[in-house]
Design an enzyme around this catalytic site. Structure first.
Site, PDB file in Angstrom:
ATOM      1  N   ALA A 105      59.837 -43.300   3.761  1.00 36.20           N
ATOM      2  CA  ALA A 105      60.348 -43.532   5.113  1.00 36.20           C
ATOM      3  C   ALA A 105      61.858 -43.694   5.098  1.00 36.20           C
ATOM      4  CB  ALA A 105      59.679 -44.762   5.717  1.00 36.20           C
ATOM      5  N   GLY A 144      59.181 -48.618  16.149  1.00 35.74           N
ATOM      6  CA  GLY A 144      59.238 -47.234  15.712  1.00 35.74           C
ATOM      7  C   GLY A 144      58.465 -46.248  16.560  1.00 35.74           C
ATOM      8  N   SER A 161      46.762 -43.752  13.078  1.00 35.77           N
ATOM      9  CA  SER A 161      47.760 -42.756  13.461  1.00 35.77           C
ATOM     10  C   SER A 161      47.595 -42.289  14.909  1.00 35.77           C
ATOM     11  CB  SER A 161      47.678 -41.539  12.535  1.00 35.77           C
ATOM     12  OG  SER A 161      48.596 -40.546  12.945  1.00 35.77           O
ATOM     13  N   LYS A 163      54.866 -38.846   1.478  1.00 34.74           N
ATOM     14  CA  LYS A 163      56.028 -38.016   1.811  1.00 34.74           C
ATOM     15  C   LYS A 163      56.737 -37.458   0.587  1.00 34.74           C
ATOM     16  CE  LYS A 163      56.712 -40.281   6.256  1.00 34.74           C
ATOM     17  NZ  LYS A 163      57.637 -40.927   7.195  1.00 34.74           N
ATOM     18  N   ASP A 165      61.922 -37.047  10.390  1.00 38.04           N
ATOM     19  CA  ASP A 165      61.996 -38.490  10.644  1.00 38.04           C
ATOM     20  C   ASP A 165      63.386 -38.926  11.085  1.00 38.04           C
ATOM     21  OD1 ASP A 165      59.360 -39.179  10.142  1.00 38.04           O
ATOM     22  OD2 ASP A 165      59.696 -39.576   8.016  1.00 38.04           O
TER      23      ASP A 165
END
EC number: 1.1.1.25
Length: 282
Positions: A132, A243, A16, A67, A103
C-alpha cells in the site's frame, strides 16, 4: 457477445467493495461485465491467476497482501508500477500480464479534487512500507511533497522503499521508535494494517508529530480505519480522511485502463460513504 470477466484478488477479501464499485461503474457507462472476488493466499496467487485466465479473465485488481506478488507475475509494467515495486491493476495484453498501479493517483485525486487539499510544499510522514505504501509514495512525491519520512516496524523494508523511490534528498527512513523525535508534519498517511489489530482505545502516536495544519489520512476504510482516525479526532488534526475516496478513485483509474473511459466517481462515492464512511473532518 461474451461478458468481460474481471476480479479482485486479496487475502482476506470478503470485505472488498470492488465488485460493487465496478458493477456500478459498468452500469453507469453501459459496459456489461462480470466482476468477482477471490480470497487467495500469496503462495497460491500465481496458480489462481492462471485459472482466472483459463476462464476468460481479462483484468484484475489486487489488494493486500498480494501487490508485490502481482508485480512479480507481470511481463510488462507501467512506469508508475515499476517505480512503486507493487501492482494493483493487472491487464491481459497479448497473452501476458501488464501491471499498473492506480493507488497513488487515486489517493492524490481524492485529496486534491474531492477534499480540495494542496499537497505542494508539505512535509509528509508515511506509516508503513508494504504494498500500500509503495503504491502511494511516488504519486505523493509527484504531487509536490517536499519531504517524506517513511517509518515501518521493519526498518529494512522502509530502507528498501527509500532506495526504490530514488530521491535521497526528499525521502528518508526512520525507526518506529523514533516517532517522537521526527518533528511535525502537515500530512500523516497510515499505510499499515494496524487498524485490523489495534484497539481504538490503545492506538496512539506522539502529539509532537502534529502542527495546526496536519491532515491525517488512512488508506483503510470502514472498521479498519477507526483506530487511526479515532486518534486523529482525539488530537484534533485539521482534517481526518479515510480511504474510501481513494478506493473509488483508484477503481475508476482501473476501469479506464480496461474500458477506455473514466466513470463519474461522485455518485458511487456518495452512496458508499453514507454506508461505510468513517466520520471525519474534511
Amino acid at each position: 457477445m461474451p461478458v468481460s470477466r474481471f476480479a479482485v484478488f486479496g487475502h482476506p477479501i470478503a470485505h472488498s467493495l470492488s465488485p460493487r464499485i465496478h458493477t456500478e461503474f459498468g452500469r453507469q457507462m453501459g459496459v456489461a461485465l462480470d466482476y468477482l472476488a477471490f480470497d487467495v493466499a500469496p503462495d497460491a496467487f500465481r496458480v489462481s491467476l492462471e485459472h482466472f485466465v483459463a476462464e476468460g479473465g481479462y483484468g484484475a485488481n489486487v489488494t493486500l497482501p498480494l501487490k508485490e506478488a502481482a508485480f512479480e507475475v507481470c511481463t510488462t509494467l507501467s512506469a508508475r508500477a515499476r517505480r512503486a515495486g507493487a501492482v494493483n491493476t493487472l491487464s491481459r495484453v497479448d497473452g501476458v500480464w501488464h501491471g499498473e498501479n492506480t493507488d497513488g493517483i487515486g489517493l492524490v485525486r481524492n485529496l486534491t479534487e474531492r477534499h480540495g487539499l494542496d499537497l505542494r510544499g508539505r512535509r509528509a510522514l508515511l506509516l508503513g512500507a508494504g504494498g500500500a505504501a509503495r503504491g502511494v509514495a511516488p504519486a505523493l512525491l509527484d504531487a509536490g511533497i517536499t519531504e517524506m519520512v517513511i517509518v515501518n516496524r521493519s526498518p529494512e523494508r522502509a530502507d528498501m522503499l527509500c532506495d526504490a523511490l530514488g530521491e535521497p534528498g526528499r525521502v528518508s527512513a526512520r525507526y518506529w521508535g523514533d516517532l517522537g523525535d521526527l518533528g511535525n508534519f502537515e500530512l500523516i498517511v497510515n499505510a499499515t494494517s494496524i487498524g485490523n489489530t489495534s484497539d481504538m482505545r490503545t492506538f496512539s502516536l506522539p502529539r509532537s508529530l502534529l502542527d495546526s495544519m496536519t491532515v491525517a489520512v488512512d488508506l483503510n476504510y470502514g472498521s479498519a480505519a477507526v483506530p487511526f482516525l479515532a486518534w486523529a479526532h482525539a488530537v484534533e488534526t485539521r482534517y481526518a480522511i479515510d480511504g474510501l475516496g481513494m478506493l473509488v478513485e483508484q477503481a475508476a483509474e482501473s476501469f479506464s485502463l480496461w474500458h477506455g473511459r473514466r466513470p463519474d466517481t461522485d455518485p458511487v462515492y456518495t452512496v458508499l460513504h453514507s454506508e461505510y464512511g468513517v466520520p471525519g473532518r474534511s
